[in-house]
Motif scaffolding. Structure first.
Motif, short mmCIF file in Angstrom:
data_model
loop_
_atom_site.label_atom_id
_atom_site.label_comp_id
_atom_site.label_asym_id
_atom_site.label_seq_id
_atom_site.Cartn_x
_atom_site.Cartn_y
_atom_site.Cartn_z
N LEU A 140 -0.53 -6.81 10.28
CA LEU A 140 -1.00 -8.18 10.13
C LEU A 140 -0.71 -9.02 11.37
CD1 LEU A 140 0.10 -8.63 6.41
CD2 LEU A 140 -2.13 -7.90 7.30
N LYS A 185 2.04 1.85 13.22
CA LYS A 185 1.95 0.41 13.56
C LYS A 185 3.37 -0.16 13.53
CE LYS A 185 -0.85 0.35 10.14
NZ LYS A 185 -1.89 0.43 9.12
N SER A 210 -6.87 -7.24 0.06
CA SER A 210 -7.20 -8.48 0.77
C SER A 210 -5.94 -9.31 0.76
CB SER A 210 -8.30 -9.26 0.03
OG SER A 210 -9.56 -8.82 0.38
N TYR A 236 3.95 -5.80 3.83
CA TYR A 236 3.24 -4.94 4.75
C TYR A 236 4.26 -4.49 5.81
CZ TYR A 236 -0.71 -2.44 6.56
OH TYR A 236 -1.57 -1.42 6.92
N TYR A 274 1.08 4.61 2.19
CA TYR A 274 1.67 4.79 3.52
C TYR A 274 3.13 5.25 3.47
CZ TYR A 274 -2.48 2.17 5.02
OH TYR A 274 -3.77 1.76 5.25
N TYR A 310 4.74 -9.64 -1.66
CA TYR A 310 3.73 -8.86 -0.93
C TYR A 310 4.43 -8.27 0.30
CZ TYR A 310 -0.16 -7.65 2.13
OH TYR A 310 -1.02 -6.97 2.97
N ASN A 322 0.86 -1.19 0.00
CA ASN A 322 0.00 0.00 0.00
C ASN A 322 0.90 1.25 0.00
OD1 ASN A 322 -1.73 2.12 0.43
ND2 ASN A 322 -3.02 1.01 1.87
P1 P6P Z 1 -4.45 -1.58 4.43
C1 P6P Z 1 -7.57 -6.57 5.71
O1 P6P Z 1 -8.10 -5.79 6.76
C2 P6P Z 1 -6.11 -6.78 5.97
O2 P6P Z 1 -5.90 -7.36 7.21
C3 P6P Z 1 -5.50 -7.62 4.86
O3 P6P Z 1 -6.41 -8.50 4.32
C4 P6P Z 1 -5.05 -6.59 3.85
O4 P6P Z 1 -3.95 -7.01 3.07
C5 P6P Z 1 -4.66 -5.42 4.73
O5 P6P Z 1 -5.44 -5.51 5.92
C6 P6P Z 1 -4.96 -4.11 4.04
O6 P6P Z 1 -4.50 -3.11 4.93
O7 P6P Z 1 -3.81 -0.86 5.61
O8 P6P Z 1 -3.58 -1.55 3.19
O9 P6P Z 1 -5.87 -1.20 4.14
#
Ligand code: P6P
Length: 335
Positions: A273, A268, A245, A262, A212, A260, A209
């Motif tokens: 996650l 955070k 998702s 995060y 951020y 992928y 994403n």
């Molecule tokens: P953000 C959905 O709530 C989730 O836990 C994952 O499925 C998804 O990849 C992530 O959060 C999306 O988070 O902060 O990019 O909206």
């Protein structure tokens, strides 16, 4: 057209472990039944007035969607009666749920996210159930303790997900490779469609994403810049794909390769996650398929949770793409 069912696959194609008592097959059978029930509701959600939020905020601080609650209720009801479990941990339940003595119990522990990506339900985007199966020490007696449940991902007996998308798929591993099954609604059976999934050594897609950016630290920004630039290992740009998702973004990464991410950020610091119901099960699958999963520095599967809802940064996918991340983080590691 494949006719291999999950039960046949387990019986004929999976070396049966010495302690296999058939309980595991029964556990998986009831997990599959739960998935079929959730799939039926997800596919008709717009017609059943079960879209939208419940107005409740869960232990994660997230707005609980109606379908989150339904999926959690279906799984809790069905799995408490499967006869193989002593406890369950759900993303939607603050505390560990011990199986009531009124039901037959076993040594397995089920940890799950009943409906990952549920913020996407209302706009008909893929969502899914992610599960992790652990086991208490055989022969343990008395009530299962939280400490017995807080195991590193290396201890998982099995892990997988059920993806509710254009088709409903079950993807899981018992430690003997990763196998995908597609639900044939006509007969109500999951049939083997993706035997022995292998993730490409390196991919051409990165998933993060980027909104951020301002919250990330330097190594996280360097990782994203690396995959965005033409100076990467391919000498060309990757494509950016981000569904929002995790289960959908991971499924694409598993089949097409890539990474992928995060990363942690100033809001955070441990990432968003959850380790036990998202990071660990997907890391188990990634490694079983020849990929990797790290938190930037450490193998996800070696992270021991300090609490049921421990969070973890996640970099997961093709081995060489994850290695690029590890090199960038190692260059920033404080001596
Ligand atoms: P953000 C959905 O709530 C989730 O836990 C994952 O499925 C998804 O990849 C992530 O959060 C999306 O988070 O902060 O990019 O909206």
């Amino acid at each position: 057209m494949s006719e291999v069912t999950v039960t046949e696959h387990l019986l004929l194609h999976q070396k049966r472990s010495p302690h296999a008592t058939g309980q595991f097959t029964g556990l998986l059978h009831d997990l599959i039944l739960s998935g079929k029930s959730i799939s039926r509701r997800v596919n008709k959600a717009g017609l059943l007035d079960i879209l939208g939020g419940t107005g409740v905020v869960n232990v994660q601080g997230e707005n609980v969607q109606k379908m989150d609650e339904i999926a959690n209720t279906v799984l809790m009801y069905r799995m408490e009666r499967c006869g193989a479990l002593c406890a369950m941990g759900s993303e939607e339940n603050a505390e560990l749920v011990r199986v009531s003595p009124e039901f037959p119990r076993g040594d397995y522990i089920l940890i799950f996210d009943p409906l990952d990506g549920s913020s996407n339900i209302d706009v008909n985007i893929n969502i899914g159930t992610i599960f992790s199966i652990l086991r208490r020490q055989p022969g343990s007696t008395g009530e299962v303790t939280l400490e017995e449940v807080l195991q590193p991902g290396t201890q998982q007996v099995a892990a997988g997900y059920i993806l509710y998308g254009p088709s409903t798929m079950l993807v899981f591993s018992t430690g003997q490779g990763v196998h995908g099954f597609t639900l044939d609604p006509g007969v109500g059976e999951f049939l083997l469609s993706h035997p022995d999934i292998r993730i490409p050594e390196r991919g051409k897609i990165y998933s993060v994403n980027e909104g951020y950016w301002e919250y990330w630290d330097t190594p996280a920004r360097e990782c994203v810049s690396h995959f965005r630039s033409t100076k990467n290992a391919w000498g060309q740009s990757y494509s950016l794909r981000y569904v929002g998702s995790l289960v959908a973004d991971f499924h694409r990464t598993l089949l097409y390769g890539g990474i992928y991410m995060y990363p942690p950020d100033i809001r955070k610091p441990e990432g968003k996650l959850r380790l036990m119901c998202e990071g660990a099960p997907l890391a188990f699958l990634a490694e079983q398929a020849g990929g990797k999963a790290i938190d930037g520095y450490t193998r996800i599967l070696e992270r021991k949770p300090d609490q049921l809802h421990a969070r973890v940064p996640l970099f997961i996918g093709s081995a060489q793409d994850v290695d690029d991340v590890a090199r960038i983080y190692a260059a920033h590691k404080k001596p």
